[in-house]
Design a protein around this motif. Structure first.
Motif, PDB file in Angstrom:
ATOM      1  N   ARG A  80       0.718  -1.046  -0.076  1.00  0.00           N
ATOM      2  CA  ARG A  80       0.023   0.004  -0.051  1.00  0.00           C
ATOM      3  C   ARG A  80       0.718   1.132   0.078  1.00  0.00           C
ATOM      4  O   ARG A  80       2.182   1.285   0.461  1.00  0.00           O
ATOM      5  CB  ARG A  80      -0.880   0.171   1.261  1.00  0.00           C
ATOM      6  N   TYR A  81       0.187   2.531  -0.348  1.00  0.00           N
ATOM      7  CA  TYR A  81       1.278   3.712  -0.590  1.00  0.00           C
ATOM      8  C   TYR A  81       1.770   3.851   0.825  1.00  0.00           C
ATOM      9  O   TYR A  81       3.114   4.360   0.895  1.00  0.00           O
ATOM     10  CB  TYR A  81       0.065   4.804  -0.729  1.00  0.00           C
ATOM     11  N   GLU A  86       6.533   4.272   4.124  1.00  0.00           N
ATOM     12  CA  GLU A  86       7.456   4.041   5.562  1.00  0.00           C
ATOM     13  C   GLU A  86       8.891   3.257   5.050  1.00  0.00           C
ATOM     14  O   GLU A  86       9.882   3.609   5.540  1.00  0.00           O
ATOM     15  CB  GLU A  86       6.568   3.158   6.291  1.00  0.00           C
ATOM     16  N   ILE A  87       8.682   2.351   4.018  1.00  0.00           N
ATOM     17  CA  ILE A  87       9.757   1.781   3.427  1.00  0.00           C
ATOM     18  C   ILE A  87      10.865   2.753   3.025  1.00  0.00           C
ATOM     19  O   ILE A  87      11.928   2.373   2.993  1.00  0.00           O
ATOM     20  CB  ILE A  87       9.430   0.707   2.564  1.00  0.00           C
ATOM     21  N   LEU A  88      10.429   3.417   2.316  1.00  0.00           N
ATOM     22  CA  LEU A  88      11.542   4.468   1.303  1.00  0.00           C
ATOM     23  C   LEU A  88      11.505   5.850   2.563  1.00  0.00           C
ATOM     24  O   LEU A  88      12.406   6.600   1.891  1.00  0.00           O
ATOM     25  CB  LEU A  88      10.645   4.948  -0.009  1.00  0.00           C
ATOM     26  N   ASP A  89      10.830   5.761   3.381  1.00  0.00           N
ATOM     27  CA  ASP A  89      11.138   7.009   4.397  1.00  0.00           C
ATOM     28  C   ASP A  89      10.950   8.332   3.472  1.00  0.00           C
ATOM     29  O   ASP A  89      11.745   9.231   3.614  1.00  0.00           O
ATOM     30  CB  ASP A  89      12.546   7.151   4.955  1.00  0.00           C
ATOM     31  N   ILE A  90       9.861   8.417   2.749  1.00  0.00           N
ATOM     32  CA  ILE A  90       9.360   9.721   1.792  1.00  0.00           C
ATOM     33  C   ILE A  90       7.700   9.955   2.396  1.00  0.00           C
ATOM     34  O   ILE A  90       7.220   8.850   2.872  1.00  0.00           O
ATOM     35  CB  ILE A  90       9.656   9.440   0.585  1.00  0.00           C
ATOM     36  N   GLY A  93       2.460  11.680  -0.144  1.00  0.00           N
ATOM     37  CA  GLY A  93       2.389  12.515  -1.612  1.00  0.00           C
ATOM     38  C   GLY A  93       3.425  12.259  -2.659  1.00  0.00           C
ATOM     39  O   GLY A  93       3.200  12.080  -3.648  1.00  0.00           O
ATOM     40  N   MET A  94       4.724  11.979  -2.029  1.00  0.00           N
ATOM     41  CA  MET A  94       5.897  11.787  -2.807  1.00  0.00           C
ATOM     42  C   MET A  94       5.759  10.434  -3.686  1.00  0.00           C
ATOM     43  O   MET A  94       5.931  10.161  -4.831  1.00  0.00           O
ATOM     44  CB  MET A  94       7.104  12.013  -2.411  1.00  0.00           C
ATOM     45  N   VAL A  95       5.218   9.308  -2.902  1.00  0.00           N
ATOM     46  CA  VAL A  95       4.902   8.107  -3.413  1.00  0.00           C
ATOM     47  C   VAL A  95       3.909   7.992  -4.475  1.00  0.00           C
ATOM     48  O   VAL A  95       4.203   7.647  -5.579  1.00  0.00           O
ATOM     49  CB  VAL A  95       4.477   7.193  -2.232  1.00  0.00           C
ATOM     50  N   MET A  96       2.718   8.913  -4.296  1.00  0.00           N
ATOM     51  CA  MET A  96       1.922   8.954  -5.225  1.00  0.00           C
ATOM     52  C   MET A  96       2.553   9.895  -6.662  1.00  0.00           C
ATOM     53  O   MET A  96       2.084   9.282  -7.840  1.00  0.00           O
ATOM     54  CB  MET A  96       0.364   9.737  -4.760  1.00  0.00           C
ATOM     55  N   SER A  97       2.985  10.933  -6.114  1.00  0.00           N
ATOM     56  CA  SER A  97       3.654  11.532  -7.444  1.00  0.00           C
ATOM     57  C   SER A  97       4.847  10.657  -8.320  1.00  0.00           C
ATOM     58  O   SER A  97       4.393  10.713  -9.284  1.00  0.00           O
ATOM     59  CB  SER A  97       4.335  12.723  -6.864  1.00  0.00           C
ATOM     60  N   ARG A  98       5.420  10.160  -7.475  1.00  0.00           N
ATOM     61  CA  ARG A  98       6.380   9.376  -8.255  1.00  0.00           C
ATOM     62  C   ARG A  98       5.635   7.967  -9.280  1.00  0.00           C
ATOM     63  O   ARG A  98       6.309   7.936 -10.200  1.00  0.00           O
ATOM     64  CB  ARG A  98       7.372   8.542  -7.265  1.00  0.00           C
ATOM     65  N   LEU A  99       4.629   7.445  -8.483  1.00  0.00           N
ATOM     66  CA  LEU A  99       4.075   6.453  -9.061  1.00  0.00           C
ATOM     67  C   LEU A  99       3.256   6.926 -10.289  1.00  0.00           C
ATOM     68  O   LEU A  99       3.082   6.271 -11.412  1.00  0.00           O
ATOM     69  CB  LEU A  99       3.182   5.629  -8.055  1.00  0.00           C
ATOM     70  N   ASN A 100       2.668   7.946 -10.311  1.00  0.00           N
ATOM     71  CA  ASN A 100       1.803   8.734 -11.530  1.00  0.00           C
ATOM     72  C   ASN A 100       3.036   9.093 -12.604  1.00  0.00           C
ATOM     73  O   ASN A 100       2.649   8.618 -13.815  1.00  0.00           O
ATOM     74  CB  ASN A 100       1.331   9.859 -10.962  1.00  0.00           C
ATOM     75  N   ARG A 101       4.056   9.558 -12.492  1.00  0.00           N
ATOM     76  CA  ARG A 101       5.044   9.932 -13.349  1.00  0.00           C
ATOM     77  C   ARG A 101       5.515   8.773 -13.906  1.00  0.00           C
ATOM     78  O   ARG A 101       5.761   8.497 -15.089  1.00  0.00           O
ATOM     79  CB  ARG A 101       6.162  10.713 -12.591  1.00  0.00           C
TER      80      ARG A 101
END
Length: 128
Positions: A80-81, A86-90, A93-101
């Motif tokens: 899940r996002y 948590e895994i990437l320590d970001i 919103g950055m997870v969603m942005s990177r995934l979208n791009r």
């Protein structure tokens, strides 16, 4: 009293990070190159599927590291996002942005791999 509360939260955060690192290392992983492509049918169909899988792997491999990590964790490992954040320590919103791009980039790169849909033209005749 506040310093003690801060220390308590700080210690729990350290414990949490250690536990997450343990879980991350303990989880079995599979390299994309080793994932078998299963298809039913003819040898020709299997070859096409293997070629498609190779092209997808190459496209994912060309993504920037941050986008590649997020795509792998969300789409392949099915995290899940919030877990990816948590895994990437970001931030999430950055997870969603990177995934979208990453998905947009993959979509444009892989769009030409789709087989074109053959449509029969409908011919209209005028009847009097």
């Amino acid at each position: 009293m506040k310093d003690r509360e801060k220390m308590h939260a700080w210690m729990y955060r350290i414990l949490h990070n250690c536990w997450m690192e343990h879980l991350r290392r303990a989880r079995p992983t599979t390299d994309l190159e080793q994932v078998p492509v299963e298809t039913g049918g003819s040898l020709e169909g299997k070859l096409e599927q293997q070629q498609l899988a190779a092209r997808v792997r190459q496209a994912v491999g060309r993504l920037p590291l941050g986008q590649r990590e997020v795509v792998t964790l969300v789409d392949l490992e099915e995290f899940r996002y919030a877990e990816v954040a948590e895994i990437l320590d970001i931030p999430i919103g950055m997870v969603m942005s990177r995934l979208n791009r990453a998905r947009k980039t993959l979509r444009t790169e892989l769009l030409h791999l789709q087989t074109p849909v053959v449509r029969e033209e409908t011919i209209l005749r005028r009847v009097k």
